[in-house]
Design an enzyme around this catalytic site. Structure first.
Site, PDB file in Angstrom:
ATOM      1  N   ARG A   1       0.841  -1.209   0.000  1.00 23.21           N
ATOM      2  CA  ARG A   1       0.000   0.000   0.000  1.00 23.21           C
ATOM      3  C   ARG A   1       0.874   1.255   0.000  1.00 23.21           C
ATOM      4  O   ARG A   1       0.552   2.249  -0.659  1.00 23.21           O
ATOM      5  CB  ARG A   1      -0.936  -0.004   1.216  1.00 23.21           C
ATOM      6  CG  ARG A   1      -2.027  -1.076   1.084  1.00 23.21           C
ATOM      7  CD  ARG A   1      -2.858  -1.186   2.347  1.00 23.21           C
ATOM      8  NE  ARG A   1      -3.431   0.070   2.746  1.00 23.21           N
ATOM      9  CZ  ARG A   1      -3.383   0.583   3.982  1.00 23.21           C
ATOM     10  NH1 ARG A   1      -2.773  -0.080   4.941  1.00 23.21           N
ATOM     11  NH2 ARG A   1      -3.950   1.735   4.253  1.00 23.21           N
TER      12      ARG A   1
ATOM     13  N   HIS B   1       4.157 -15.198   4.334  1.00 22.91           N
ATOM     14  CA  HIS B   1       4.992 -14.016   4.598  1.00 22.91           C
ATOM     15  C   HIS B   1       6.396 -14.441   4.190  1.00 22.91           C
ATOM     16  O   HIS B   1       7.164 -14.965   4.986  1.00 22.91           O
ATOM     17  CB  HIS B   1       4.939 -13.645   6.079  1.00 22.91           C
ATOM     18  CG  HIS B   1       5.948 -12.587   6.453  1.00 22.91           C
ATOM     19  ND1 HIS B   1       5.970 -11.346   5.892  1.00 22.91           N
ATOM     20  CD2 HIS B   1       6.981 -12.610   7.327  1.00 22.91           C
ATOM     21  CE1 HIS B   1       6.961 -10.640   6.405  1.00 22.91           C
ATOM     22  NE2 HIS B   1       7.591 -11.394   7.277  1.00 22.91           N
TER      23      HIS B   1
END
Ligand code: NAD
Length: 305
Positions: free
Chosen positions: A150, A172
């Site tokens: 983002r 992850h």
């Protein structure tokens, strides 16, 4: 009474405790480490900042001090060395969790347990297997990768990251899935938004963002041995979401239909994950998620051999 316990007072545990203390999300936080002197020193330093920011009491303690805690963060373990993959850390950190998790379950059996230690998806699985109430366990997963994604879209679009909805799912780690097709700025697809705003937008720009998201940890580790502020802020967001029963949606590591823990968008409340969402994925994203699950599964299963 203690609200939050943080186990591991290294870079990540201390940065998490500091972010939580500065956010005023809790009244009392206890920091614990095998190296008690380190925990004492970090707690004192963090407590000084907490006194400026508000009223959170911060101290070092032992497992008995976790009684009544609502959230326990586990950031203990060994750190990722330059060039070492997250999955290589597994054996060393699993042994450490074999000592920690039974103590957590003994003294704070009802606390939501937030795992930050890497490889975080497998460590979430390991913790669930060691905890009598596995539904209380979740991992920070790709919350940090989602923030990096983002943040980079924010730079490219010149719009605050707050107004950008974009997620990273799966592991992850190297096989994480950047969900470009569902990414939105104020409800607009990225292609539409960039066209309207006249921002530079091309396949090359997307590849550059993708490389920066995947390479972020390695680059920081090369420069300063460890990453901690970003994960500290991520842990703070999770802990305040739990304590405030906020029902926020975060990409967290949780059991999936694929038989392993990996990140999916999750609704978070006072008892941990309330709901795991099944996002609308494009065929490419779906394939990526399945591959990510396969990578994790192979690693997790290799532990049993
Ligand atoms: P660090 O070495 O600075 O700190 C680890 C701490 O754990 C040390 O203080 C050590 O004494 C303590 N510890 C070890 N065994 C213990 C035990 N049995 N009981 C209590 N404490 C014990 O490492 P770090 O940089 O803080 O990283 C911690 C973990 O977080 C690593 O696994 C790292 O890869 C991971 N990490 C995760 C993310 C994420 O996004 N989830 C991001 C960055 C780092």
């Amino acid at each position: 009474m203690v609200d939050v316990g943080v186990i591991g007072a290294g870079f990540v545990g201390a940065a998490s405790a500091n972010a939580i203390a500065l956010s005023n999300a809790c009244s009392e936080l206890v920091l614990l480490d095998k190296n008690h002197d380190r925990a004492v020193a970090e707690a004192a330093d963090i407590a000084h900042g907490a006194a400026i920011a508000g009223s959170t009491r911060v101290r070092a303690g032992d497992y008995e001090d976790l009684k009544g805690a609502k959230v326990i963060v586990i950031a203990a373990g060994v750190n990722q060395k330059p060039g070492e993959s997250r999955l290589d850390l597994l054996a060393r950190n699993s042994a450490i969790f074999g000592e920690i998790v039974p103590e957590v379950a003994k003294y704070a059996p009802d606390a939501v347990v937030v795992i930050a230690t890497n490889p975080v998806d497998i460590m979430t699985d390991v913790t669930r297997s060691l905890h009598p109430n596995p539904e209380l366990v979740l991992g920070t997963g790709t919350l940090l990768d989602t923030a990096r994604f983002r943040g980079l879209i924010s730079q490219a679009s010149n719009v605050s990251a707050r107004y950008i909805h974009a997620t990273v799912l799966g592991e992850h780690g190297d096989s994480s899935v950047l969900c470009w097709d569902s990414a939105r700025v104020a409800g607009l697809t990225l292609d539409t938004f960039m066209l309207q705003s006249g921002a530079e937008w091309s396949e090359a720009r997307r590849s550059e963002i993708e490389e920066k998201v995947r390479g972020a940890a390695a680059k920081i580790i090369a420069g300063k041995q460890a990453t901690y502020y970003g994960i500290g802020a991520s842990v703070m967001k999770i802990v305040s979401g739990i304590l405030g029963d906020r029902r926020g949606i975060y990409t967290l590591s949780t059991p999936s239909d694929y038989g392993v823990c990996l990140s999916l968008p999750c609704v978070l409340g006072k008892n941990g994950i309330i709901q795991v969402l099944k996002p609308n994925l494009s065929a490419k994203e779906q394939e990526g998620l399945e591959k990510s699950a396969a990578v994790l599964k192979e690693t997790r299963d290799s532990m049993k051999d």
